[in-house]
Scaffold this motif. Structure first.
Motif, PDB file in Angstrom:
ATOM      1  N   ARG A  76      19.909 -25.855 -74.622  1.00 18.33           N
ATOM      2  CA  ARG A  76      19.772 -24.419 -74.827  1.00 18.33           C
ATOM      3  C   ARG A  76      18.325 -24.103 -75.201  1.00 18.33           C
ATOM      4  NH1 ARG A  76      24.049 -22.095 -72.368  1.00 18.33           N
ATOM      5  NH2 ARG A  76      26.026 -22.946 -73.111  1.00 18.33           N
ATOM      6  N   PRO A  77      17.828 -22.922 -74.840  1.00 19.07           N
ATOM      7  CA  PRO A  77      16.427 -22.563 -75.107  1.00 19.07           C
ATOM      8  C   PRO A  77      16.195 -22.020 -76.507  1.00 19.07           C
ATOM      9  CG  PRO A  77      17.469 -20.812 -73.884  1.00 19.07           C
ATOM     10  CD  PRO A  77      18.510 -21.904 -74.024  1.00 19.07           C
ATOM     11  N   PHE A  78      16.732 -22.709 -77.514  1.00 16.20           N
ATOM     12  CA  PHE A  78      16.617 -22.257 -78.896  1.00 16.20           C
ATOM     13  C   PHE A  78      15.525 -23.039 -79.631  1.00 16.20           C
ATOM     14  CE2 PHE A  78      21.472 -21.573 -78.551  1.00 16.20           C
ATOM     15  CZ  PHE A  78      21.283 -20.348 -77.933  1.00 16.20           C
ATOM     16  N   ALA A  79      14.634 -22.326 -80.290  1.00 14.99           N
ATOM     17  CA  ALA A  79      13.599 -22.959 -81.109  1.00 14.99           C
ATOM     18  C   ALA A  79      13.952 -22.780 -82.578  1.00 14.99           C
ATOM     19  CB  ALA A  79      12.238 -22.342 -80.813  1.00 14.99           C
ATOM     20  N   LEU A  80      13.699 -23.804 -83.368  1.00 13.09           N
ATOM     21  CA  LEU A  80      14.057 -23.769 -84.786  1.00 13.09           C
ATOM     22  C   LEU A  80      12.832 -23.952 -85.669  1.00 13.09           C
ATOM     23  CD1 LEU A  80      16.486 -25.427 -83.140  1.00 13.09           C
ATOM     24  CD2 LEU A  80      17.523 -25.347 -85.402  1.00 13.09           C
ATOM     25  N   PHE A 260      25.438 -17.136 -91.008  1.00 16.53           N
ATOM     26  CA  PHE A 260      25.600 -16.011 -90.084  1.00 16.53           C
ATOM     27  C   PHE A 260      24.291 -15.637 -89.394  1.00 16.53           C
ATOM     28  CE2 PHE A 260      29.440 -15.442 -92.671  1.00 16.53           C
ATOM     29  CZ  PHE A 260      30.370 -15.316 -91.658  1.00 16.53           C
ATOM     30  N   SER A 261      23.147 -15.928 -90.018  1.00 18.33           N
ATOM     31  CA  SER A 261      21.874 -15.677 -89.353  1.00 18.33           C
ATOM     32  C   SER A 261      21.735 -16.560 -88.125  1.00 18.33           C
ATOM     33  CB  SER A 261      20.710 -15.916 -90.312  1.00 18.33           C
ATOM     34  OG  SER A 261      20.703 -14.974 -91.356  1.00 18.33           O
ATOM     35  N   THR A 262      22.068 -17.833 -88.293  1.00 14.46           N
ATOM     36  CA  THR A 262      22.013 -18.766 -87.165  1.00 14.46           C
ATOM     37  C   THR A 262      22.975 -18.338 -86.069  1.00 14.46           C
ATOM     38  OG1 THR A 262      21.383 -20.630 -88.586  1.00 14.46           O
ATOM     39  CG2 THR A 262      22.380 -21.168 -86.462  1.00 14.46           C
ATOM     40  N   LEU A 263      24.193 -17.993 -86.471  1.00 16.20           N
ATOM     41  CA  LEU A 263      25.194 -17.535 -85.509  1.00 16.20           C
ATOM     42  C   LEU A 263      24.708 -16.290 -84.773  1.00 16.20           C
ATOM     43  CD1 LEU A 263      28.010 -17.410 -84.237  1.00 16.20           C
ATOM     44  CD2 LEU A 263      28.798 -16.219 -86.293  1.00 16.20           C
ATOM     45  N   GLY A 264      24.187 -15.335 -85.540  1.00 13.54           N
ATOM     46  CA  GLY A 264      23.731 -14.092 -84.935  1.00 13.54           C
ATOM     47  C   GLY A 264      22.594 -14.308 -83.953  1.00 13.54           C
ATOM     48  N   THR A 265      21.645 -15.162 -84.330  1.00  8.85           N
ATOM     49  CA  THR A 265      20.512 -15.434 -83.440  1.00  8.85           C
ATOM     50  C   THR A 265      20.974 -16.116 -82.166  1.00  8.85           C
ATOM     51  OG1 THR A 265      19.042 -15.668 -85.347  1.00  8.85           O
ATOM     52  CG2 THR A 265      18.267 -16.550 -83.257  1.00  8.85           C
ATOM     53  N   MET A 266      21.839 -17.120 -82.302  1.00 10.52           N
ATOM     54  CA  MET A 266      22.318 -17.839 -81.115  1.00 10.52           C
ATOM     55  C   MET A 266      23.053 -16.918 -80.160  1.00 10.52           C
ATOM     56  SD  MET A 266      23.666 -21.516 -82.537  1.00 10.52           S
ATOM     57  CE  MET A 266      22.551 -22.707 -83.286  1.00 10.52           C
ATOM     58  N   LEU A 267      23.959 -16.104 -80.690  1.00 10.36           N
ATOM     59  CA  LEU A 267      24.725 -15.207 -79.830  1.00 10.36           C
ATOM     60  C   LEU A 267      23.835 -14.118 -79.238  1.00 10.36           C
ATOM     61  CD1 LEU A 267      28.079 -14.742 -81.799  1.00 10.36           C
ATOM     62  CD2 LEU A 267      27.583 -16.303 -79.904  1.00 10.36           C
ATOM     63  N   ASP A 292      21.340 -27.692 -85.639  1.00 11.49           N
ATOM     64  CA  ASP A 292      20.933 -26.796 -86.727  1.00 11.49           C
ATOM     65  C   ASP A 292      21.308 -27.396 -88.083  1.00 11.49           C
ATOM     66  OD1 ASP A 292      22.415 -24.516 -88.558  1.00 11.49           O
ATOM     67  OD2 ASP A 292      20.442 -23.872 -87.869  1.00 11.49           O
ATOM     68  N   ALA A 293      22.529 -27.890 -88.197  1.00  5.96           N
ATOM     69  CA  ALA A 293      22.997 -28.471 -89.456  1.00  5.96           C
ATOM     70  C   ALA A 293      22.233 -29.750 -89.788  1.00  5.96           C
ATOM     71  CB  ALA A 293      24.497 -28.769 -89.366  1.00  5.96           C
ATOM     72  N   GLY A 294      22.081 -30.617 -88.787  1.00  5.65           N
ATOM     73  CA  GLY A 294      21.342 -31.851 -89.009  1.00  5.65           C
ATOM     74  C   GLY A 294      19.891 -31.585 -89.343  1.00  5.65           C
ATOM     75  N   GLY A 295      19.311 -30.543 -88.739  1.00  8.42           N
ATOM     76  CA  GLY A 295      17.927 -30.196 -89.016  1.00  8.42           C
ATOM     77  C   GLY A 295      17.724 -29.759 -90.452  1.00  8.42           C
ATOM     78  N   THR A 296      18.677 -28.999 -90.991  1.00  6.76           N
ATOM     79  CA  THR A 296      18.596 -28.575 -92.384  1.00  6.76           C
ATOM     80  C   THR A 296      18.673 -29.773 -93.317  1.00  6.76           C
ATOM     81  OG1 THR A 296      19.526 -26.378 -91.961  1.00  6.76           O
ATOM     82  CG2 THR A 296      19.763 -27.254 -94.190  1.00  6.76           C
ATOM     83  N   THR A 297      19.580 -30.690 -93.012  1.00  8.17           N
ATOM     84  CA  THR A 297      19.736 -31.894 -93.842  1.00  8.17           C
ATOM     85  C   THR A 297      18.484 -32.752 -93.792  1.00  8.17           C
ATOM     86  OG1 THR A 297      22.114 -31.887 -93.347  1.00  8.17           O
ATOM     87  CG2 THR A 297      21.191 -33.891 -94.296  1.00  8.17           C
ATOM     88  N   LEU A 298      17.984 -33.011 -92.590  1.00 10.72           N
ATOM     89  CA  LEU A 298      16.781 -33.829 -92.439  1.00 10.72           C
ATOM     90  C   LEU A 298      15.568 -33.150 -93.058  1.00 10.72           C
ATOM     91  CD1 LEU A 298      15.405 -36.335 -91.216  1.00 10.72           C
ATOM     92  CD2 LEU A 298      15.100 -35.035 -89.096  1.00 10.72           C
ATOM     93  N   SER A 303      10.993 -31.759 -97.703  1.00  9.68           N
ATOM     94  CA  SER A 303      10.744 -30.585 -98.545  1.00  9.68           C
ATOM     95  C   SER A 303      10.597 -29.313 -97.722  1.00  9.68           C
ATOM     96  CB  SER A 303       9.499 -30.799 -99.428  1.00  9.68           C
ATOM     97  OG  SER A 303       9.724 -31.841-100.352  1.00  9.68           O
ATOM     98  N   VAL A 304      11.292 -29.260 -96.594  1.00  7.28           N
ATOM     99  CA  VAL A 304      11.291 -28.080 -95.732  1.00  7.28           C
ATOM    100  C   VAL A 304      12.633 -27.365 -95.890  1.00  7.28           C
ATOM    101  CG1 VAL A 304      11.207 -27.248 -93.358  1.00  7.28           C
ATOM    102  CG2 VAL A 304       9.679 -29.088 -94.088  1.00  7.28           C
ATOM    103  N   PRO A 305      12.631 -26.084 -96.284  1.00 14.61           N
ATOM    104  CA  PRO A 305      13.895 -25.351 -96.474  1.00 14.61           C
ATOM    105  C   PRO A 305      14.699 -25.212 -95.185  1.00 14.61           C
ATOM    106  CG  PRO A 305      12.089 -24.261 -97.597  1.00 14.61           C
ATOM    107  CD  PRO A 305      11.470 -25.323 -96.717  1.00 14.61           C
ATOM    108  N   VAL A 306      15.819 -24.533 -95.313  1.00 11.90           N
ATOM    109  CA  VAL A 306      16.837 -24.418 -94.268  1.00 11.90           C
ATOM    110  C   VAL A 306      16.241 -24.157 -92.885  1.00 11.90           C
ATOM    111  CG1 VAL A 306      18.896 -23.175 -93.557  1.00 11.90           C
ATOM    112  CG2 VAL A 306      18.453 -23.555 -95.990  1.00 11.90           C
ATOM    113  N   MET A 307      16.498 -25.093 -91.965  1.00  7.37           N
ATOM    114  CA  MET A 307      16.067 -24.921 -90.569  1.00  7.37           C
ATOM    115  C   MET A 307      17.054 -24.004 -89.863  1.00  7.37           C
ATOM    116  SD  MET A 307      13.294 -26.722 -90.183  1.00  7.37           S
ATOM    117  CE  MET A 307      13.154 -26.863 -88.404  1.00  7.37           C
ATOM    118  N   THR A 308      16.521 -23.039 -89.143  1.00 11.72           N
ATOM    119  CA  THR A 308      17.401 -22.088 -88.474  1.00 11.72           C
ATOM    120  C   THR A 308      16.834 -21.708 -87.113  1.00 11.72           C
ATOM    121  OG1 THR A 308      18.572 -19.976 -88.760  1.00 11.72           O
ATOM    122  CG2 THR A 308      16.270 -20.044 -89.438  1.00 11.72           C
ATOM    123  N   THR A 309      17.699 -21.229 -86.228  1.00 13.08           N
ATOM    124  CA  THR A 309      17.270 -20.797 -84.907  1.00 13.08           C
ATOM    125  C   THR A 309      16.492 -19.490 -85.037  1.00 13.08           C
ATOM    126  OG1 THR A 309      19.252 -21.786 -83.940  1.00 13.08           O
ATOM    127  CG2 THR A 309      18.033 -20.235 -82.581  1.00 13.08           C
TER     128      THR A 309
END
Length: 438
Positions: A76-80, A260-267, A292-298, A303-309
């Motif tokens: 998918r063409p999503f950048a995080l 919901f931000s991630t969901l909203g952006t993806m949709l 997205d979930a793995g990116g937030t964990t990694l 020391s990088v906050p929540v990764m999101t689309t």
């Protein structure tokens, strides 16, 4: 030629009616519209006590690597990148206002990431997507579009915040920055009207060049630079301290809006690219959710906050990007900034702002499918859009829209139209808003 064929086969370019050139152009477009992340995010995290050099390198690494993984795993063409809302919440609310160590805050990010992973593995995120009413899904695209446009107007200096009136007002349109942005808007609008391929990218480059004699585009002293070591911010998270019961409300404030931000952006972005099915769902959404979930964990280990689309992904879709090759090219370009930061950073926000405004325009068409003759459908959709814009947060908009949908349906005698699962879903959403009020 063989390499191009392999790319076509791996990313299924022909099936998505695209080609390598279009995807690479789209990736470059997304990259240029997201460059501001490399300035804003490290700057905010520095306020939380993190060293600017190492955290900048961490942000670049995570943005590049996770975006590449998104392209490879989900196609998918999503950048995080680190979500600005989460970054601000961590640095301003948790660290500066509450006095919580940033190491503990990163522990909260780690826990949120683990929750995202578990929600994805057990299908809870996908189930929630299916529960969201069609009217809300249709409004998300418009909300995302207006959100992007507002970012563009703000970055261009055409709209500024007036603290005394507690509202937005017209900026100084006579300033060189605003004039440059208006020139860019005119150039890109004409190119779009004439159906010129790559109109956004062409416009960004031209505006950057025009900005040199205007004094807006600042030329660098050098082209190449060596990155600092991210060592001082690696593995600094404090998970045990983050588990304190007193921190639960903060955890909820991390989790709900990002979910919901991630969901909203993806949709929203997927809708722009005609990737949704007839029910407004994104096929195989579990794959981008997992990245997205793995990116937030990694990211928490760096020391990088929540990764999101990022909503700027829509700029790539507008440029014709339809597959993961767009994301991969975007990620590679971000990694390249580790060595050519000076030359890359000359692109002013005034050059990318018009692109965001135009992308916002093209995303408004989804509202035409909302049934405005039925107030129980149109009101929740309206609330979703306006709360997103007024609070500058997707999570707030979608959460408020869902609550309004359940309430208005229940009290208008149409309770049977509400899926039973929505009554359960609104419980944490109500708690979330109560937490914000406190």
């Amino acid at each position: 030629m063989k390499f191009t064929n392999k790319l076509n086969q791996f990313f299924h370019l022909s099936e998505h009616k695209t080609d390598t050139r279009t995807e690479l152009t789209a990736g470059l477009t997304v990259f240029m519209t997201m460059l501001y992340v490399l300035i804003i995010v490290p700057g905010m995290l520095e306020e939380a006590g993190m060293p600017i050099g190492p955290i900048t390198v961490s942000v670049i690494l995570m943005t590049g690597v996770i975006t590449i993984l998104m392209g490879l795993f989900s196609n998918r063409p999503f950048a995080l990148a680190p979500g600005l809302g989460s970054v601000a919440f961590l640095s301003v609310t948790l660290v500066l206002a509450e006095g919580i160590p940033w190491q503990t805050a990163m522990g909260m990010v780690f826990i949120s990431g683990i929750l995202f992973v578990l929600f994805t593995i057990f299908g809870l995120r996908q189930m929630i997507v299916r529960l969201i009413p069609p009217a809300i899904k249709l409004s998300i695209g418009a909300g995302v579009g207006l959100f992007i446009a507002l970012i563009g107007f703000r970055n261009a200096g055409l709209v500024v915040a007036d603290e005394s009136a507690n509202s937005l007002q017209l900026g100084d349109v006579s300033s060189p920055n605003a004039i440059l942005a208006l020139i860019g808007f005119l150039i890109m609008s004409v190119l779009l009207a004439r159906n010129v391929r790559g109109h956004l990218l062409i416009g960004i480059v031209l505006v950057t060049i025009i900005g040199i004699p205007m004094g807006v585009t600042q030329l660098p002293d050098s082209i190449f630079s060596l990155p600092e070591s991210p060592g001082p911010v690696l593995f600094q998270l404090d998970i045990m301290d983050a588990l304190k019961v007193a921190y639960f409300p903060f955890m909820l404030a991390f989790f709900v809006p990002d979910f919901f931000s991630t969901l909203g952006t993806m949709l929203g972005v997927a809708g722009k690219g005609n990737m949704l099915d007839k029910n407004g769902n994104l096929p195989n959404i579990d794959r981008p959710f997992m990245v997205d979930a793995g990116g937030t964990t990694l990211g928490s280990f760096f020391s990088v906050p929540v990764m999101t689309t990022y909503v700027e992904s829509a700029a790539g879709v507008e440029a014709g990007g339809r597959t993961g090759l767009t994301a991969v090219s975007t990620g590679i370009l971000f990694l390249a900034t580790l060595f050519v930061t000076p030359i890359i950073m000359i692109i002013p926000t005034e050059a990318t702002a018009p692109a965001l405004i135009l992308v916002g325009l093209t995303m408004l068409s989804s509202v035409k499918n909302i049934d405005f003759t039925d107030i129980t459908e149109s009101l929740p959709a309206f609330i979703t859009i306006v709360i997103t814009i007024f609070t500058f947060n997707f999570g707030n908009g979608i959460s408020a829209g869902i609550i309004m949908y359940v309430v208005v349906k229940a009290f208008s005698g149409k309770i049977k139209e509400v899926h039973p699962g929505l009554f359960i879903l609104i419980i944490p959403l109500v708690i979330y808003f109560i937490t914000l009020a406190e």
